[in-house]
Design a protein around this motif. Structure first.
Motif, PDB file in Angstrom:
ATOM      1  N   TYR A 133       3.272 -12.508 -27.594  1.00 57.46           N
ATOM      2  CA  TYR A 133       2.204 -12.342 -26.609  1.00 57.46           C
ATOM      3  C   TYR A 133       1.373 -13.609 -26.409  1.00 57.46           C
ATOM      4  CZ  TYR A 133       3.087  -7.335 -26.559  1.00 57.46           C
ATOM      5  OH  TYR A 133       3.667  -6.108 -26.423  1.00 57.46           O
ATOM      6  N   CYS A 134       1.544 -14.594 -27.290  1.00 52.65           N
ATOM      7  CA  CYS A 134       0.743 -15.813 -27.164  1.00 52.65           C
ATOM      8  C   CYS A 134       1.320 -16.911 -28.059  1.00 52.65           C
ATOM      9  CB  CYS A 134      -0.699 -15.534 -27.575  1.00 52.65           C
ATOM     10  SG  CYS A 134      -1.832 -16.913 -27.329  1.00 52.65           S
ATOM     11  N   SER A 135       1.478 -18.088 -27.497  1.00 47.08           N
ATOM     12  CA  SER A 135       1.940 -19.211 -28.320  1.00 47.08           C
ATOM     13  C   SER A 135       0.815 -19.641 -29.259  1.00 47.08           C
ATOM     14  CB  SER A 135       2.353 -20.392 -27.432  1.00 47.08           C
ATOM     15  OG  SER A 135       1.208 -21.003 -26.861  1.00 47.08           O
ATOM     16  N   TYR A 136       1.194 -20.232 -30.367  1.00 45.73           N
ATOM     17  CA  TYR A 136       0.203 -20.724 -31.323  1.00 45.73           C
ATOM     18  C   TYR A 136      -0.685 -21.785 -30.665  1.00 45.73           C
ATOM     19  CZ  TYR A 136      -2.009 -22.451 -35.494  1.00 45.73           C
ATOM     20  OH  TYR A 136      -2.961 -22.820 -36.412  1.00 45.73           O
ATOM     21  N   GLU A 137      -0.093 -22.602 -29.833  1.00 45.34           N
ATOM     22  CA  GLU A 137      -0.848 -23.673 -29.178  1.00 45.34           C
ATOM     23  C   GLU A 137      -1.971 -23.112 -28.292  1.00 45.34           C
ATOM     24  OE1 GLU A 137       2.711 -24.963 -30.884  1.00 45.34           O
ATOM     25  OE2 GLU A 137       2.554 -23.470 -29.274  1.00 45.34           O
ATOM     26  N   VAL A 138      -1.680 -22.059 -27.549  1.00 46.86           N
ATOM     27  CA  VAL A 138      -2.702 -21.435 -26.705  1.00 46.86           C
ATOM     28  C   VAL A 138      -3.794 -20.816 -27.583  1.00 46.86           C
ATOM     29  CG1 VAL A 138      -3.163 -19.542 -25.082  1.00 46.86           C
ATOM     30  CG2 VAL A 138      -1.234 -21.088 -24.694  1.00 46.86           C
ATOM     31  N   ALA A 139      -3.398 -20.121 -28.642  1.00 46.62           N
ATOM     32  CA  ALA A 139      -4.384 -19.522 -29.549  1.00 46.62           C
ATOM     33  C   ALA A 139      -5.269 -20.601 -30.175  1.00 46.62           C
ATOM     34  CB  ALA A 139      -3.677 -18.710 -30.631  1.00 46.62           C
ATOM     35  N   ASP A 140      -4.664 -21.722 -30.530  1.00 49.79           N
ATOM     36  CA  ASP A 140      -5.416 -22.831 -31.115  1.00 49.79           C
ATOM     37  C   ASP A 140      -6.435 -23.389 -30.110  1.00 49.79           C
ATOM     38  OD1 ASP A 140      -6.042 -24.696 -33.163  1.00 49.79           O
ATOM     39  OD2 ASP A 140      -4.692 -26.165 -32.268  1.00 49.79           O
ATOM     40  N   GLU A 141      -6.024 -23.525 -28.857  1.00 51.03           N
ATOM     41  CA  GLU A 141      -6.945 -24.007 -27.813  1.00 51.03           C
ATOM     42  C   GLU A 141      -8.095 -23.019 -27.592  1.00 51.03           C
ATOM     43  OE1 GLU A 141      -4.606 -24.737 -24.305  1.00 51.03           O
ATOM     44  OE2 GLU A 141      -3.383 -26.257 -25.323  1.00 51.03           O
ATOM     45  N   LEU A 142      -7.783 -21.727 -27.596  1.00 52.97           N
ATOM     46  CA  LEU A 142      -8.827 -20.717 -27.443  1.00 52.97           C
ATOM     47  C   LEU A 142      -9.819 -20.803 -28.602  1.00 52.97           C
ATOM     48  CD1 LEU A 142      -6.662 -17.664 -26.295  1.00 52.97           C
ATOM     49  CD2 LEU A 142      -8.318 -18.925 -24.895  1.00 52.97           C
ATOM     50  N   ALA A 143      -9.297 -20.860 -29.820  1.00 52.98           N
ATOM     51  CA  ALA A 143     -10.161 -20.946 -31.002  1.00 52.98           C
ATOM     52  C   ALA A 143     -11.064 -22.170 -30.920  1.00 52.98           C
ATOM     53  CB  ALA A 143      -9.315 -20.971 -32.274  1.00 52.98           C
ATOM     54  N   ASP A 155       5.108 -17.569 -39.283  1.00 53.19           N
ATOM     55  CA  ASP A 155       5.983 -16.758 -38.433  1.00 53.19           C
ATOM     56  C   ASP A 155       5.774 -15.283 -38.760  1.00 53.19           C
ATOM     57  OD1 ASP A 155       7.042 -19.005 -37.210  1.00 53.19           O
ATOM     58  OD2 ASP A 155       8.691 -19.176 -38.642  1.00 53.19           O
ATOM     59  N   SER A 156       4.737 -14.708 -38.195  1.00 53.75           N
ATOM     60  CA  SER A 156       4.344 -13.335 -38.534  1.00 53.75           C
ATOM     61  C   SER A 156       4.392 -12.374 -37.363  1.00 53.75           C
ATOM     62  CB  SER A 156       2.921 -13.347 -39.104  1.00 53.75           C
ATOM     63  OG  SER A 156       2.870 -14.121 -40.269  1.00 53.75           O
ATOM     64  N   GLY A 157       4.995 -12.799 -36.252  1.00 49.35           N
ATOM     65  CA  GLY A 157       5.053 -11.911 -35.092  1.00 49.35           C
ATOM     66  C   GLY A 157       3.666 -11.619 -34.552  1.00 49.35           C
ATOM     67  N   HIS A 158       3.443 -10.399 -34.120  1.00 52.76           N
ATOM     68  CA  HIS A 158       2.174 -10.016 -33.495  1.00 52.76           C
ATOM     69  C   HIS A 158       1.177  -9.427 -34.501  1.00 52.76           C
ATOM     70  CE1 HIS A 158      -0.329  -9.425 -30.037  1.00 52.76           C
ATOM     71  NE2 HIS A 158      -0.338  -8.105 -30.149  1.00 52.76           N
ATOM     72  N   LEU A 159       1.495  -9.542 -35.787  1.00 54.52           N
ATOM     73  CA  LEU A 159       0.629  -9.024 -36.852  1.00 54.52           C
ATOM     74  C   LEU A 159       0.250  -7.565 -36.610  1.00 54.52           C
ATOM     75  CD1 LEU A 159      -1.467 -12.225 -37.442  1.00 54.52           C
ATOM     76  CD2 LEU A 159      -0.037 -11.099 -39.159  1.00 54.52           C
ATOM     77  N   ASN A 160       1.281  -6.762 -36.437  1.00 48.84           N
ATOM     78  CA  ASN A 160       1.092  -5.330 -36.250  1.00 48.84           C
ATOM     79  C   ASN A 160       2.122  -4.584 -37.095  1.00 48.84           C
ATOM     80  OD1 ASN A 160       3.430  -5.812 -34.799  1.00 48.84           O
ATOM     81  ND2 ASN A 160       2.571  -5.265 -32.812  1.00 48.84           N
ATOM     82  N   SER A 161       2.159  -3.283 -36.991  1.00 53.16           N
ATOM     83  CA  SER A 161       3.100  -2.491 -37.789  1.00 53.16           C
ATOM     84  C   SER A 161       4.542  -2.883 -37.516  1.00 53.16           C
ATOM     85  CB  SER A 161       2.924  -1.001 -37.491  1.00 53.16           C
ATOM     86  OG  SER A 161       1.596  -0.624 -37.738  1.00 53.16           O
ATOM     87  N   GLU A 162       4.845  -3.150 -36.237  1.00 52.59           N
ATOM     88  CA  GLU A 162       6.219  -3.493 -35.865  1.00 52.59           C
ATOM     89  C   GLU A 162       6.687  -4.807 -36.511  1.00 52.59           C
ATOM     90  OE1 GLU A 162       3.873  -2.520 -33.632  1.00 52.59           O
ATOM     91  OE2 GLU A 162       4.689  -0.505 -33.322  1.00 52.59           O
ATOM     92  N   SER A 163       5.752  -5.705 -36.794  1.00 51.08           N
ATOM     93  CA  SER A 163       6.134  -6.970 -37.436  1.00 51.08           C
ATOM     94  C   SER A 163       5.996  -6.890 -38.956  1.00 51.08           C
ATOM     95  CB  SER A 163       5.297  -8.129 -36.876  1.00 51.08           C
ATOM     96  OG  SER A 163       3.934  -7.964 -37.194  1.00 51.08           O
TER      97      SER A 163
END
Length: 182
Positions: A133-143, A155-163
């Motif tokens: 749902y989001c690249s690490y680079e985009v998340a880093d820019e948002l942060a 490499d943890s996926g979406h950090l939800n039950s499915e991952s």
């Protein structure tokens, strides 16, 4: 800050957090935690979701710490102008890239664009290197734009039950440390 000194507001994302999700587990273990409920979990309307977050924060009787996941992140961030100074910290996990036209379902884009002003409270963004749902680079820019500390979850996926992140003990430890520093 200790759990007993704060109202922990849990803001789930699209389709809610099921019984095995780490947010649900935290909600049952943290005595002052409560979940923001949405009328429609599968067809989110930004204004309605934001209003529910504002209502939950307004109802808080202690300083607030927000724990948002996925679509809960932009929901909370859009609520910030309406919540005053009650929020003392935010723990934001896997924010989706709501500006990406390839995001599915497509109506998640209605939660964009993100406001990019720095927060007036401490915050952490937890991001994965392979979140679909989001690249690490985009998340880093948002942060960076929000003044948030970023935690690289690998490499943890979406950090939800499915991952495979039902209990998510690493997240619980990071949250406990964050809370103790508020």
């Amino acid at each position: 800050m200790k759990v007993k000194d704060t109202d922990i507001i849990i803001v789930p994302g699209y389709t809610n957090s099921g019984p095995d999700h780490w947010q649900t587990r935290w909600e049952t273990k943290l005595s002052t935690a409560r979940r923001v409920e949405q009328a429609e979990w599968t067809k989110p309307v930004r204004e309605d979701w934001v209003a529910e977050v504002v209502k939950a924060i307004d109802a808080a009787t202690r300083p607030v710490v927000v724990v948002a996941h996925s679509l809960g992140v932009p929901t909370f961030i859009h609520a910030i102008p309406e919540i005053g100074d009650k929020v003392k910290g935010a723990f934001l996990v896997t924010p989706p890239d709501v500006s990406n036209p390839k995001i599915r379902p497509k109506h998640l884009m209605t939660f964009g664009p993100y406001p990019l002003e720095p927060f007036t409270f401490p915050s952490i963004v937890v991001a994965s290197r392979n979140d679909h749902y989001c690249s690490y680079e985009v998340a880093d820019e948002l942060a960076a734009s929000w003044g948030s500390m970023i935690i690289d979850a690998g490499d943890s996926g979406h950090l939800n039950s499915e991952s495979g992140h039902g209990p998510w003990p690493e997240g619980s430890m990071v949250f406990a440390k964050f809370l103790s520093q508020l």
